[in-house]
Design an enzyme around this catalytic site. Structure first.
Site, PDB file in Angstrom:
ATOM      1  N   TRP A 104       5.284  -4.455   0.011  1.00 44.30           N
ATOM      2  CA  TRP A 104       6.499  -3.639   0.082  1.00 44.30           C
ATOM      3  C   TRP A 104       6.668  -3.031   1.473  1.00 44.30           C
ATOM      4  O   TRP A 104       7.772  -2.968   2.013  1.00 44.30           O
ATOM      5  CB  TRP A 104       6.488  -2.542  -0.975  1.00 44.30           C
ATOM      6  CG  TRP A 104       6.610  -3.074  -2.375  1.00 44.30           C
ATOM      7  CD1 TRP A 104       5.686  -2.991  -3.371  1.00 44.30           C
ATOM      8  CD2 TRP A 104       7.723  -3.801  -2.935  1.00 44.30           C
ATOM      9  NE1 TRP A 104       6.149  -3.611  -4.507  1.00 44.30           N
ATOM     10  CE2 TRP A 104       7.386  -4.105  -4.271  1.00 44.30           C
ATOM     11  CE3 TRP A 104       8.957  -4.223  -2.430  1.00 44.30           C
ATOM     12  CZ2 TRP A 104       8.251  -4.825  -5.114  1.00 44.30           C
ATOM     13  CZ3 TRP A 104       9.817  -4.930  -3.269  1.00 44.30           C
ATOM     14  CH2 TRP A 104       9.464  -5.221  -4.589  1.00 44.30           C
ATOM     15  N   ASP A 172       7.714   5.764   1.119  1.00 43.75           N
ATOM     16  CA  ASP A 172       8.124   5.047  -0.084  1.00 43.75           C
ATOM     17  C   ASP A 172       7.085   5.385  -1.156  1.00 43.75           C
ATOM     18  O   ASP A 172       5.951   4.924  -1.103  1.00 43.75           O
ATOM     19  CB  ASP A 172       8.147   3.538   0.210  1.00 43.75           C
ATOM     20  CG  ASP A 172       8.392   2.698  -1.042  1.00 43.75           C
ATOM     21  OD1 ASP A 172       8.568   3.270  -2.139  1.00 43.75           O
ATOM     22  OD2 ASP A 172       8.412   1.449  -0.915  1.00 43.75           O
ATOM     23  N   LYS A 196       9.159   2.767 -11.857  1.00 44.80           N
ATOM     24  CA  LYS A 196       7.701   2.694 -11.949  1.00 44.80           C
ATOM     25  C   LYS A 196       7.157   3.918 -12.704  1.00 44.80           C
ATOM     26  O   LYS A 196       6.380   3.789 -13.622  1.00 44.80           O
ATOM     27  CB  LYS A 196       7.078   2.630 -10.551  1.00 44.80           C
ATOM     28  CG  LYS A 196       7.631   1.534  -9.655  1.00 44.80           C
ATOM     29  CD  LYS A 196       7.064   0.163  -9.965  1.00 44.80           C
ATOM     30  CE  LYS A 196       7.804  -0.995  -9.311  1.00 44.80           C
ATOM     31  NZ  LYS A 196       8.076  -0.912  -7.896  1.00 44.80           N
TER      32      LYS A 196
HETATM   33  C1  LIG Z   1       8.802  -1.748  -6.836  1.00 41.15           C
HETATM   34  C2  LIG Z   1       8.680  -1.227  -5.457  1.00 41.15           C
HETATM   35  C3  LIG Z   1       9.745  -1.323  -4.535  1.00 41.15           C
HETATM   36  C4  LIG Z   1      11.034  -2.031  -4.840  1.00 41.15           C
HETATM   37  O1  LIG Z   1      11.810  -1.321  -5.700  1.00 41.15           O
HETATM   38  P1  LIG Z   1      13.262  -1.843  -6.164  1.00 41.15           P
HETATM   39  O2  LIG Z   1      13.787  -0.635  -6.849  1.00 41.15           O
HETATM   40  O3  LIG Z   1      13.035  -3.027  -7.034  1.00 41.15           O
HETATM   41  O4  LIG Z   1      14.024  -2.194  -4.938  1.00 41.15           O
HETATM   42  C5  LIG Z   1       9.553  -0.777  -3.299  1.00 41.15           C
HETATM   43  N1  LIG Z   1       8.411  -0.174  -2.954  1.00 41.15           N
HETATM   44  C6  LIG Z   1       7.366  -0.065  -3.808  1.00 41.15           C
HETATM   45  C7  LIG Z   1       6.119   0.616  -3.370  1.00 41.15           C
HETATM   46  C8  LIG Z   1       7.477  -0.609  -5.081  1.00 41.15           C
HETATM   47  O5  LIG Z   1       6.442  -0.509  -5.936  1.00 41.15           O
END
Ligand SMILES: *Cc1c(COP(=O)(O)O)cnc(C)c1O
Length: 360
Positions: A104, A172, A196
């Site tokens: 990511w 993030d 998540k």
């Molecule tokens: C799942 C995830 C993403 C992507 O998220 P989306 O909402 O599908 O764009 C980005 N960063 C991390 C750390 C993730 O686990």
């Protein structure tokens, strides 16, 4: 099928069952209005109250003040933030630092390069991201430093964030947002796809320092400009209303648990149960992340062969332990044990692992 299984999917992922049941009520008749929460105007007082309460609860849980931080509920997933951050803050001639700890983070870096210079301040790609770097080559006067707090695919988690001084720290936090107590005021911008740890897919939480928004680039179109959304308290256009409603219920649930301290203690206990068992049986279940970098959210491990891994995933599913297959980019097995995974779920998993080892 039972009423409820133990769901170890990485995302969308398990939510507190009480939240699911409450959301089901609101989906039919929201607060006795005779309308579903999906049917009410985002300009109605009923909606406005729910929305503002969710923003307020978010800041309360994070111990941040409304004067300093704005809470935005945006569409487009965390992936949209990958380009929105540099779009707003990577100004001409400046460099942004990126800490590359997984797939990511690499995706975030790729987007930054569309806008300007992006420097890799540290990377753990040399060992397939099985650890989190502890030292960082930071650019003096960088536009910001971008980090990823939890690496969903490989199962590592950042424990010590870079000391960036006056340089804004961005994170993030998609896969461990509100799973532990942090000094959130160290961050100028935090974003997290809800699916998540804090809600259903369809909404991304952005918590942003108001003073930083004021220094953003001005040549940004309306929708990607953070200022647009901050100025309108995140109601510039129609928000993802049902997902925000569920996030609001999850925030209430976190507060009822006793806040992040209590949530973190529960997460520590669950992860310890699983990792301790793995460490005692490492001849059969080998953890893929370095011990000091292990994630409390995504526990990744391998079995002696790929055939056994397939069998493990199939037989566990038959016992209502769902979603234990590792991410396709890394293979093996992964147990995602987010906030809402009960301790009993991890106990059931460990019991199954014992039995599987005995039989194989
Ligand atoms: C799942 C995830 C993403 C992507 O998220 P989306 O909402 O599908 O764009 C980005 N960063 C991390 C750390 C993730 O686990």
């Amino acid at each position: 099928m039972p009423e409820r299984v133990f769901n170890f999917y990485a995302g969308p992922a398990t939510l507190p069952y009480d939240v699911i049941k409450e959301a089901a009520k609101g989906a039919v008749n929201f607060r006795n209005s005779g309308m579903s929460v999906m049917e009410i105007s985002h300009r109605s007082p009923l909606f406005d109250e729910m929305f503002k309460q969710a923003q307020k609860d978010m800041l309360e849980v994070m111990n941040l003040s409304q004067d300093d931080y704005a809470v935005l509920f945006l569409g487009g997933g965390a992936s949209t933030q990958f380009y929105t951050v540099p779009f707003n803050f990577l100004k001409e001639g400046m460099t942004a630092d990126y800490v590359i700890t997984g797939g990511w983070a690499k995706k975030a870096l790729k987007e930054a390069k569309y806008f300007g210079n992006a420097n890799i301040a540290a990377s753990s790609e040399d060992r397939n991201f099985c650890y989190v770097p502890k030292t960082f080559q930071l650019t003096p006067g960088a536009a910001y430093v971008h980090t990823t707090s939890n690496n969903t695919l490989v199962g590592t988690q950042m424990k010590n964030f870079p000391e960036t001084g006056d340089v804004p720290l961005v994170c993030d936090m998609s896969s461990d947002f509100l799973s532990r107590k942090l000094d959130f005021d160290r961050f100028s911008l935090i974003y997290a796809g809800a699916q998540k740890n804090i809600g259903p897919s369809g909404v991304t939480a952005v918590v942003i320092r108001r003073s930083w928004v004021e220094s953003a680039r001005e040549d940004v179109p309306t929708m990607p400009a953070y200022k647009t959304h901050v100025d309108k308290d995140s109601l510039f256009n129609t928000p993802p209303s049902f997902p925000v409603y569920v996030v609001g219920l999850v925030l209430k649930w976190i507060i009822e648990q006793g806040g992040l301290e209590a949530v973190e203690a529960a997460n520590d206990k669950k992860a310890a149960l699983l990792y301790d068992y793995m460490d005692d049986n490492s001849d059969f279940y080998s953890g893929t992340a370095d011990k000091d970098s292990r994630s409390l959210m995504n526990v990744t491990f391998r079995l002696p062969s790929e055939d056994l891994e397939k069998k493990f995933v199939a037989e566990s599913a038959a016992k209502n332990l769902i979603g234990l297959k590792g991410h396709r980019s890394v293979g093996g097995c992964r147990a995602s044990i987010y906030n809402a995974m009960p301790y009993e779920g991890v106990e059931a998993l460990v019991d199954f692992m014992k039995e599987f080892k005995r039989n194989n």
